[in-house]
Each structure stands twice: as C-alpha cells, then as structure tokens.
Design a protein around this motif. Structure first.
Motif, PDB file in Angstrom:
ATOM      1  N   PHE A 287       6.124   7.595  -6.156  1.00  0.00           N
ATOM      2  CA  PHE A 287       5.978   7.066  -4.812  1.00  0.00           C
ATOM      3  C   PHE A 287       4.712   6.240  -4.719  1.00  0.00           C
ATOM      4  N   GLY A 288       4.599   5.484  -3.656  1.00  0.00           N
ATOM      5  CA  GLY A 288       3.392   4.727  -3.363  1.00  0.00           C
ATOM      6  C   GLY A 288       2.657   5.340  -2.200  1.00  0.00           C
ATOM      7  N   ILE A 289       1.359   5.123  -2.140  1.00  0.00           N
ATOM      8  CA  ILE A 289       0.503   5.722  -1.112  1.00  0.00           C
ATOM      9  C   ILE A 289      -0.001   4.631  -0.177  1.00  0.00           C
ATOM     10  N   TRP A 290       0.218   4.826   1.118  1.00  0.00           N
ATOM     11  CA  TRP A 290      -0.229   3.860   2.123  1.00  0.00           C
ATOM     12  C   TRP A 290      -1.575   4.234   2.737  1.00  0.00           C
ATOM     13  N   SER A 291      -1.874   5.520   2.829  1.00  0.00           N
ATOM     14  CA  SER A 291      -3.058   5.942   3.580  1.00  0.00           C
ATOM     15  C   SER A 291      -3.625   7.214   2.971  1.00  0.00           C
ATOM     16  N   ILE A 292      -4.951   7.320   2.887  1.00  0.00           N
ATOM     17  CA  ILE A 292      -5.619   8.522   2.392  1.00  0.00           C
ATOM     18  C   ILE A 292      -6.846   8.817   3.251  1.00  0.00           C
ATOM     19  N   ARG A 293      -7.196  10.111   3.338  1.00  0.00           N
ATOM     20  CA  ARG A 293      -8.411  10.533   4.030  1.00  0.00           C
ATOM     21  C   ARG A 293      -8.971  11.795   3.392  1.00  0.00           C
ATOM     22  N   PHE A 294     -10.306  11.830   3.250  1.00  0.00           N
ATOM     23  CA  PHE A 294     -11.009  13.028   2.805  1.00  0.00           C
ATOM     24  C   PHE A 294     -11.010  14.066   3.926  1.00  0.00           C
ATOM     25  N   SER A 295     -10.957  15.325   3.538  1.00  0.00           N
ATOM     26  CA  SER A 295     -11.151  16.401   4.512  1.00  0.00           C
ATOM     27  C   SER A 295     -12.635  16.508   4.849  1.00  0.00           C
ATOM     28  N   GLY A 296     -12.936  17.222   5.933  1.00  0.00           N
ATOM     29  CA  GLY A 296     -14.314  17.346   6.385  1.00  0.00           C
ATOM     30  C   GLY A 296     -15.217  18.071   5.417  1.00  0.00           C
ATOM     31  N   ASP A 297     -14.640  18.970   4.578  1.00  0.00           N
ATOM     32  CA  ASP A 297     -15.460  19.676   3.599  1.00  0.00           C
ATOM     33  C   ASP A 297     -15.488  18.971   2.247  1.00  0.00           C
ATOM     34  N   GLY A 298     -14.789  17.842   2.124  1.00  0.00           N
ATOM     35  CA  GLY A 298     -14.799  17.061   0.892  1.00  0.00           C
ATOM     36  C   GLY A 298     -14.016  17.661  -0.253  1.00  0.00           C
ATOM     37  N   ARG A 299     -13.248  18.713  -0.010  1.00  0.00           N
ATOM     38  CA  ARG A 299     -12.524  19.387  -1.095  1.00  0.00           C
ATOM     39  C   ARG A 299     -11.101  18.897  -1.265  1.00  0.00           C
ATOM     40  N   GLU A 300     -10.565  18.254  -0.243  1.00  0.00           N
ATOM     41  CA  GLU A 300      -9.166  17.840  -0.283  1.00  0.00           C
ATOM     42  C   GLU A 300      -9.018  16.395   0.187  1.00  0.00           C
ATOM     43  N   ILE A 301      -7.901  15.784  -0.205  1.00  0.00           N
ATOM     44  CA  ILE A 301      -7.539  14.448   0.250  1.00  0.00           C
ATOM     45  C   ILE A 301      -6.102  14.509   0.742  1.00  0.00           C
ATOM     46  N   VAL A 302      -5.870  13.992   1.938  1.00  0.00           N
ATOM     47  CA  VAL A 302      -4.511  13.932   2.474  1.00  0.00           C
ATOM     48  C   VAL A 302      -3.996  12.507   2.302  1.00  0.00           C
ATOM     49  N   ALA A 303      -2.696  12.369   2.021  1.00  0.00           N
ATOM     50  CA  ALA A 303      -2.108  11.055   1.764  1.00  0.00           C
ATOM     51  C   ALA A 303      -0.779  10.912   2.478  1.00  0.00           C
ATOM     52  N   GLY A 304      -0.524   9.714   3.018  1.00  0.00           N
ATOM     53  CA  GLY A 304       0.766   9.344   3.566  1.00  0.00           C
ATOM     54  C   GLY A 304       1.457   8.409   2.595  1.00  0.00           C
ATOM     55  N   THR A 305       2.739   8.624   2.329  1.00  0.00           N
ATOM     56  CA  THR A 305       3.413   7.939   1.235  1.00  0.00           C
ATOM     57  C   THR A 305       4.725   7.287   1.673  1.00  0.00           C
ATOM     58  N   ASP A 307       7.552   7.920   0.271  1.00  0.00           N
ATOM     59  CA  ASP A 307       8.694   8.817   0.062  1.00  0.00           C
ATOM     60  C   ASP A 307       8.876   9.762   1.252  1.00  0.00           C
ATOM     61  N   HIS A 308       8.211   9.413   2.383  1.00  0.00           N
ATOM     62  CA  HIS A 308       8.382  10.085   3.672  1.00  0.00           C
ATOM     63  C   HIS A 308       7.665  11.432   3.752  1.00  0.00           C
ATOM     64  N   PHE A 309       6.773  11.724   2.794  1.00  0.00           N
ATOM     65  CA  PHE A 309       6.062  12.995   2.793  1.00  0.00           C
ATOM     66  C   PHE A 309       4.574  12.794   3.044  1.00  0.00           C
ATOM     67  N   VAL A 310       3.943  13.877   3.488  1.00  0.00           N
ATOM     68  CA  VAL A 310       2.486  13.964   3.567  1.00  0.00           C
ATOM     69  C   VAL A 310       2.039  14.904   2.453  1.00  0.00           C
ATOM     70  N   TYR A 311       1.099  14.459   1.620  1.00  0.00           N
ATOM     71  CA  TYR A 311       0.593  15.258   0.512  1.00  0.00           C
ATOM     72  C   TYR A 311      -0.839  15.683   0.794  1.00  0.00           C
ATOM     73  N   VAL A 312      -1.169  16.909   0.429  1.00  0.00           N
ATOM     74  CA  VAL A 312      -2.546  17.394   0.482  1.00  0.00           C
ATOM     75  C   VAL A 312      -2.950  17.747  -0.939  1.00  0.00           C
ATOM     76  N   TYR A 313      -4.005  17.091  -1.429  1.00  0.00           N
ATOM     77  CA  TYR A 313      -4.429  17.223  -2.823  1.00  0.00           C
ATOM     78  C   TYR A 313      -5.741  17.995  -2.905  1.00  0.00           C
TER      79      TYR A 313
END
Length: 544
Positions: A287-305, A307-313
C-alpha cells in the motif's frame, strides 16, 4: 524596506533563492536531476528520469514575504506553495488508486450553504477558547499605541492585553524572498517550537532549515527516500525534534536524524510488517501512505493509507501493532487529538467521514465516534491540540470545525448508506466543483463551515493558527487559486494572501526551467500557482 532585487543565488539541491529584502541567507549549491516516471496518484502529469521533457511536472516554490505592520515593526510572512500542473495546475492523468467512484448528478434544486457569519462561530469567538477579546477597560482606554508597546516590554500589561496585540498580527504583503525548487513542493511545516522548518518535494527530497531566528534561516541538511514513489507525501517531527519521519506512496516510512552532523542512512520502517506469529511473518499487504504523525510520547507513528486502513507503528519493536478497519476508501489524513497523549486518533477519508479512535478501547477495532458533514472526500484533518476541537478540509470545497462533544456514535451511523462519495460524479483533480449539485449532509454535526478557498487539483491542507503568535484566533487553508485564506472563527474572511499575484514571473524563463508548468507554453504571460500547504510560525507573524 527595499523593493528591488539585491541578490540572486543558488541554494541547496539546485534551488534558486531570490532576495528582495536584503536579508542574509545561507545555503549550499548542488545540481539535481528530476527522477519521475509514474503517473500522479492525484492525477498529475508525469515525466521520464534524468531529462526535462516538455510535459515535465511543475516546480515547487517557497514564497517569502515581508511588510510593515500597523505597529510600525518589521514582520515576515512566508508561504509554502506548489505550482500548478501543465496549463491549469495539476490536470492530467487519471489514476485507479484515487479514482472517484461514479454517480449521477445531485438532482433537484440547490440547497444553501451554511450562513456567514456563523452564529455558533461568533459564540466561540466571544468564549475565550479561540483568542482573547477586548474587555470594557480596553475599549475605553485612551492609552496610545506607543504606551501599550512600552507596557508590554516592561511586563506591566495584563496577559489579556498582550494576547489581543499578538492575535491581531496577521501576515500579509508583497513577496520579499522566494526560494525556487526544481520540483513540486508538496508540504512543509515548522517544528512546534519554531526552531526549524522542513519542506517535502517531488524529487524525493526533504530539506531542513534552521529557523531558530525566524528572520534569518539557514539551510543545513537534505534527506532522501530510497523507495519513494511519485513524491514525498508527508513528514512528521518527533516531539523532541530529534527525528523526522517521512513517507511516500509506499509502505516504507523513513526515520532520519535531524542532527546536522549525522549523515547516516535513514532507518526504514515497514508498515506492512505486522510481526510474527508461530514463526510465520505476517504482512498487511502492499500500500501507499498519504499521511503520518508521531504520537505525543514519540514511541509510535500513525499512518493513513490507500488500502483504506489506519496503521499504528511501534518504533521500538519495528512493527505495526494496529491495523484499523472502518473506512471504505483512501485514508488521506491522520492526527492525534492531543500532543501529549497517544490515546485518541482522528482519521479522514475519501469516504467523506472522520473517525475517532480510542487506543484504550480497541477490543473490536471499532471507532468510538464519527464526524459526518462533508459530501465529498476529505483532504486533511488538524487537531487544535486540546482533545476537543478538530478541523478538516473537504473536496466539497468546505473546511469544517468539529467538537468531539457533538460526534456521532457508531450505532447512530450503522444504518447509513456507505457514503456520499461520487454522487455528483465530481473529480477534484480535473474539474471545477459543481455547486449547483451541492446538497447539505442530512446528518451534518460540524460546528462551523468555512467557504471561499478552492480544494482542487491536489490534497489541500488546513490548520489552526498557532497558540503563541496568534492565540489560535484563526484557521487557514491553502487553495488551488494560488492564495492562502485566513478565516475568523465565525467563517468570515480575515485575510486573503494572494501568492500567485505576489510571485508573478518571479523566476525568469531559461533553459533549465522553460518547461515548468508555472509558465504556459501557449501563453508566456500566464502564471499558475497552487498553494497546497502553509505553516504559521509558532512565535512570530510569519507564514511559509
């Protein structure tokens, strides 16, 4: 202020900087080649690698503005925009990845848009939640402007009075300094403390600038994405500003150091990797990623893709730990509700909905709430940072303010049709919006609707103005017509910054740029600019 061009010199990676105001800027000069051989997922034109053919995509431009404020003090306005596609901005190729599903016209008569000024917006303006308000003493005060400034310097002004002065400084005026890139500039933002700025361009480069002095920038570093496709789609700074994550139309996100002395390769984060179970490697697919953001504690990154899903890394374990279903089309934008908390997420999709996710109640991977009101797909979402208010841009040519207290529950939306998407047959990349087919969403739960800017050709972004330099008094958006629109909270227009006019023919035609799309091949006098993103400096009246 000087009105003549005093110097012109090359900046980093083949950029060109035109200094109209006599400011000292530092940068480096390197040549770069355009490398692009794919059709735009957003319907842009394409090119072949290494050369600059007649159909080459347009160049991105950083616009810098300076003016005299009403206070007589010198302030800057800078604006980041990207040029339009060949002839008319971004027109061109369709892509199955971002195809608008068909549908007939709206039928019936045209329904009115929400009234302006908005009564709910006026209530918010007087509530103190969005900027300060003049009290009776301020309105009756005969103190001169110079005395007010002196009181502010001596610290004898009340905080309320200082806020009234800062929130009134809206950037605007003619261009003072312009940085040209040889490829489109898709986005760019200041860090939360304003100490540096990054820009993302279609040549797969992220350029970093030291902006600790907001009136004297210094370029210091460039980053590349080794597995990029089409462009750098988004980037996000870690809360401590030490790391920058940046994405493309691919499942790999790069994580690089912002330290100017660190020239190591970026860490590659595969968002498709979902960890192991019983020794078997599981993947989320390509899939391709359109949008990403760091979490407030810097431990995770959320992504909008796409393939219609939201991923938390999870960065420490280097795997995606959540894959959230719920949207029926591309997820174009994601963000966290609060900068200090990783719990609440927002996601905006081409299915016209914004969904609210609470990490603390994910047993069934279901959203805890839904915002409905847009009648075309969303292009961006931005949080005020208080866990309560949210801003969104939509392809229905509206920007909307939302209050989480008014969001709809999953149960309320369970029996709805899938979405309003595609009913008008409208494709934002290729045509003007058919306002005659507009019908308000019957379940619109937004608080204020802002109109006037044009969300066409590309995924136009919107933001709240910063709390320090403007007291979050305004909201603002880029626009396809080459302007930045700054709105009061009652939906009235506070300022329109005409970038296209201010930067008209700011880059002379030569062999290097003669095919760029901000010039028309048929009409050399035609100049086109599309503002995709803008960033308001946190501590000064500066917009990039």
């Amino acid at each position: 202020m000087s009105g003549s061009i005093q110097s012109q010199f090359a900046s980093s990676e083949g950029d060109v900087m035109d200094d109209v105001g006599g400011n000292d800027w530092e940068d480096e000069d390197e040549d770069e080649d355009e490398n692009e051989d794919q059709a735009s997922p957003e319907g842009s034109s394409s090119s072949t690698a290494g050369q600059t053919p007649a159909h080459q995509y347009g160049a991105g431009i950083l616009r810098f503005f300076i003016h005299q404020t009403s206070l007589g003090s010198r302030s800057f306005q800078r604006l980041l925009d990207e040029s339009g596609g060949i002839e008319d901005g971004y027109g061109g190729l369709r892509s199955s990845q971002r195809r608008t599903r068909g549908g007939g016209g709206g039928g019936g008569g045209k329904c009115p848009f929400p009234p302006v000024p908005s009564e709910e917006g006026r209530t918010l303006m007087s509530s103190g939640l969005f900027g300060n308000n003049e009290n009776v003493e301020e309105r009756r005060s005969n103190k001169s402007l110079s005395r007010k400034l002196l009181s502010r310097e001596l610290g004898t002004n009340a905080p309320r009075a200082n806020g009234l002065m800062s929130q009134g400084l809206i950037p605007s005026s003619k261009a003072d300094l312009i940085i040209h890139y040889d490829s489109r500039c898709y986005s760019g933002q200041f860090s939360d403390d304003g100490n540096f700025f990054f820009s993302c361009t279609q040549d797969y480069m992220v350029r970093l600038y030291d902006t600790s002095n907001p009136y004297k920038w210094k370029y210091y570093k460039s980053l590349t994405h080794p597995f990029s496709s089409w462009t750098i789609t988004d980037a996000s700074l870690s809360p401590d500003n030490r790391k920058l994550a940046y994405s493309s139309v691919a499942s790999t996100v790069c994580l690089a150091s912002t330290d100017p002395t660190d020239d190591g390769d970026p860490l590659q984060l595969d968002f498709a990797y979902m960890g192991t179970r019983s020794g078997t490697r599981r993947r989320g697919g390509s899939f391709g990623i359109w949008s990403i953001r760091f979490s407030g504690d810097g431990r995770e990154i959320v992504a909008g893709t796409n393939d219609h899903f939201v991923y938390v890394y999870d960065i420490e374990s280097q795997q995606s730990i959540l894959r959230l279903p719920g949207h029926s089309n591309d997820v174009n934008a994601v963000c966290f509700a609060e900068g200090s908390s990783p719990h609440i997420l927002y996601s905006g999709s081409d299915d016209t909905l914004i969904k609210v996710w609470d990490r603390r109640s994910m047993r069934h991977n279901r959203e805890v709430g839904v915002f409905a009101g847009h009648t075309e797909g969303l292009t961006y979402v931005d949080s005020k940072g208080d866990g309560r208010y949210l801003l969104s841009n939509g392809k229905d040519q509206t920007m909307k303010l939302w209050d989480t207290r008014k969001m709809l529950s999953s149960e309320q939306t369970a029996g709805w049709e899938p979405s309003f998407e595609g009913r008008s047959g409208f494709d934002y990349r290729l045509m003007a919006y058919p306002e005659q087919d507009y019908h308000p969403h019957p379940h619109d739960c937004s608080v204020v609707t802002f109109r006037g800017h044009r969300v066409l050709k590309t995924l136009i972004r919107c933001h709240f103005s910063p709390p320090t330099s403007s007291d979050q008094r305004y909201v603002y958006s880029g626009s396809e017509d080459g302007s930045v629109y700054i709105y009061n909270m009652d939906a009235t227009l506070a300022k329109k910054i005409n970038v296209e006019e201010a930067t008209y023919k700011s880059r002379p035609i030569n062999e290097r740029n003669r095919h760029r799309s901000y010039y028309s091949s048929e009409n050399p006098d035609k100049w086109r600019t599309c503002v995709r993103d803008a960033s308001w400096q946190p501590n000064a009246p500066v917009i990039v």
